[in-house]
Design a protein around this motif. Sequence first.
Motif, mmCIF file in Angstrom:
data_model
loop_
_atom_site.group_PDB
_atom_site.id
_atom_site.type_symbol
_atom_site.label_atom_id
_atom_site.label_comp_id
_atom_site.label_asym_id
_atom_site.label_seq_id
_atom_site.Cartn_x
_atom_site.Cartn_y
_atom_site.Cartn_z
ATOM 1 N N ILE A 43 4.698 -1.524 8.552
ATOM 2 C CA ILE A 43 4.752 -0.143 8.056
ATOM 3 C C ILE A 43 6.202 0.268 7.846
ATOM 4 C CG2 ILE A 43 4.096 2.259 8.454
ATOM 5 C CD1 ILE A 43 1.988 1.288 10.408
ATOM 6 N N THR B 123 0.201 -7.765 3.906
ATOM 7 C CA THR B 123 0.155 -6.371 3.467
ATOM 8 C C THR B 123 1.269 -5.567 4.120
ATOM 9 O OG1 THR B 123 -1.416 -5.818 5.218
ATOM 10 C CG2 THR B 123 -2.344 -6.398 3.080
ATOM 11 N N THR C 56 -2.425 -2.342 7.942
ATOM 12 C CA THR C 56 -1.545 -3.308 7.285
ATOM 13 C C THR C 56 -0.726 -4.083 8.316
ATOM 14 O OG1 THR C 56 0.271 -1.709 7.026
ATOM 15 C CG2 THR C 56 -1.387 -1.782 5.273
ATOM 16 N N ALA D 149 -2.557 3.133 7.333
ATOM 17 C CA ALA D 149 -1.337 2.334 7.471
ATOM 18 C C ALA D 149 -1.455 1.346 8.624
ATOM 19 C CB ALA D 149 -0.131 3.252 7.679
ATOM 20 N N GLY E 290 2.294 10.494 5.499
ATOM 21 C CA GLY E 290 1.298 9.538 5.975
ATOM 22 C C GLY E 290 0.758 10.026 7.302
ATOM 23 N N ALA F 230 2.540 -1.336 4.331
ATOM 24 C CA ALA F 230 2.359 0.068 3.970
ATOM 25 C C ALA F 230 3.719 0.712 3.763
ATOM 26 C CB ALA F 230 1.602 0.807 5.065
ATOM 27 N N VAL G 252 0.862 -1.184 0.000
ATOM 28 C CA VAL G 252 0.000 0.000 0.000
ATOM 29 C C VAL G 252 0.899 1.234 0.000
ATOM 30 C CG1 VAL G 252 -1.894 1.190 1.134
ATOM 31 C CG2 VAL G 252 -1.705 -1.307 1.319
ATOM 32 N N ASP G 253 0.964 1.904 -1.128
ATOM 33 C CA ASP G 253 1.805 3.089 -1.289
ATOM 34 C C ASP G 253 1.018 4.312 -0.812
ATOM 35 O OD1 ASP G 253 3.065 5.418 -2.443
ATOM 36 O OD2 ASP G 253 4.176 4.074 -3.759
ATOM 37 N N ILE G 254 1.470 4.921 0.290
ATOM 38 C CA ILE G 254 0.723 6.009 0.926
ATOM 39 C C ILE G 254 1.470 7.330 0.784
ATOM 40 C CG2 ILE G 254 -0.145 6.907 3.125
ATOM 41 C CD1 ILE G 254 -0.603 4.047 4.020
ATOM 42 N N LEU H 64 -8.446 -2.632 4.857
ATOM 43 C CA LEU H 64 -7.105 -3.204 4.839
ATOM 44 C C LEU H 64 -6.946 -4.313 5.876
ATOM 45 C CD1 LEU H 64 -5.012 0.022 4.223
ATOM 46 C CD2 LEU H 64 -5.210 -1.956 2.690
ATOM 47 N N ILE I 192 5.098 4.437 3.414
ATOM 48 C CA ILE I 192 4.769 5.870 3.487
ATOM 49 C C ILE I 192 5.844 6.635 2.729
ATOM 50 C CG2 ILE I 192 4.452 7.849 5.005
ATOM 51 C CD1 ILE I 192 3.439 5.925 7.146
#
Length: 317
Positions: free
Chosen positions: A135, A113, A132, A129, A121, A115, A85-87, A104, A117
């Motif tokens: 992180i 998953t 997930t 985030a 973020g 994340a 997950v590109d935040i 999520l 950041i």
Amino acid sequence: MSLETDLLVDRRLLRRKLTLWRVLAFLFLAAALLVAYVTLGGNASFQHRGDHIARVKVSGFIGDQTANLKLFDAIARSSAKAVIVDINSPGGTTTGGEALYDGLRKLSAAKPTVAVIDGLGASAAYMAALGTDHIVARRTSLVGSIGVLVQYPNFTRLLNTIGVSVEAVKSSPLKAAPDGVSPTSPEATAALASIVNDTYAWFKGLVRERRGYDDAGLAAVSDGRIFTGKQALDLKLIDGIGDESNAVAWLSQARSIGRDLPVEDWDKPSTSSSFPFARAAAWLADSAGLTVLGDVLRAAPEAQPAALDGLVSVWHP
């Protein structure tokens, strides 16, 4: 054979040929629409069939999450082995952040998953985030801003200056309060504060649960400030410093996901209630040289206003 008979036979043959060409033209158009629809992202699951790591992007203001939730469901059913997950977001509405977090967490039950950041973020984006399994942030990314906010303008002094008053008949004193055109009563301020504090307590509860804080640790990170990635790591807001390659490395080490798997972007499906093949039709219009029509068709699905609730979890300088 008479001339009339010859003409009748020719007419029948011509009619059969026209029918055949009409059928072929219809089949060609249907196939072109399907290809264009899939090519332009109409159904993401058609585009991702082999083993891969899915990449989804959370960027900009976080509002309605219908499209992302549909995307998460599609990824959960797909052949993707993991999700990055590109935040890069300052946050947004609390309901949007809550929807992302819940979506999520559900996706994380089906796929590992991570994340990443990249840049920012904060607030509702950090809330996402938290949904997930892991992180990662760059050293200079901005992370945190754990808090909730209600802002409203008050034009009372301006209206008094220009001699304008706004009259209202209310069922109760707190109905439509604050209204921005009269002084905010202590009771209305207290009512808003109770809403903010309730949501803030819920947000802090997510942080405590997902990051394992005690009371002192939670108090140190939840006063609304932002932190650099390095500071966030020291405070346990994130798990590591790095970028997408570090996310892939963690997936390989912790979840046995192959390092050589390609990382593929998954695009959000359109939530427009307009013609479902609008983007495909726009592509066909462009192909036919009707670029103005193509522009109109492309713009139609995006014409919906963004939803915004009263409570926001967002950071800006």
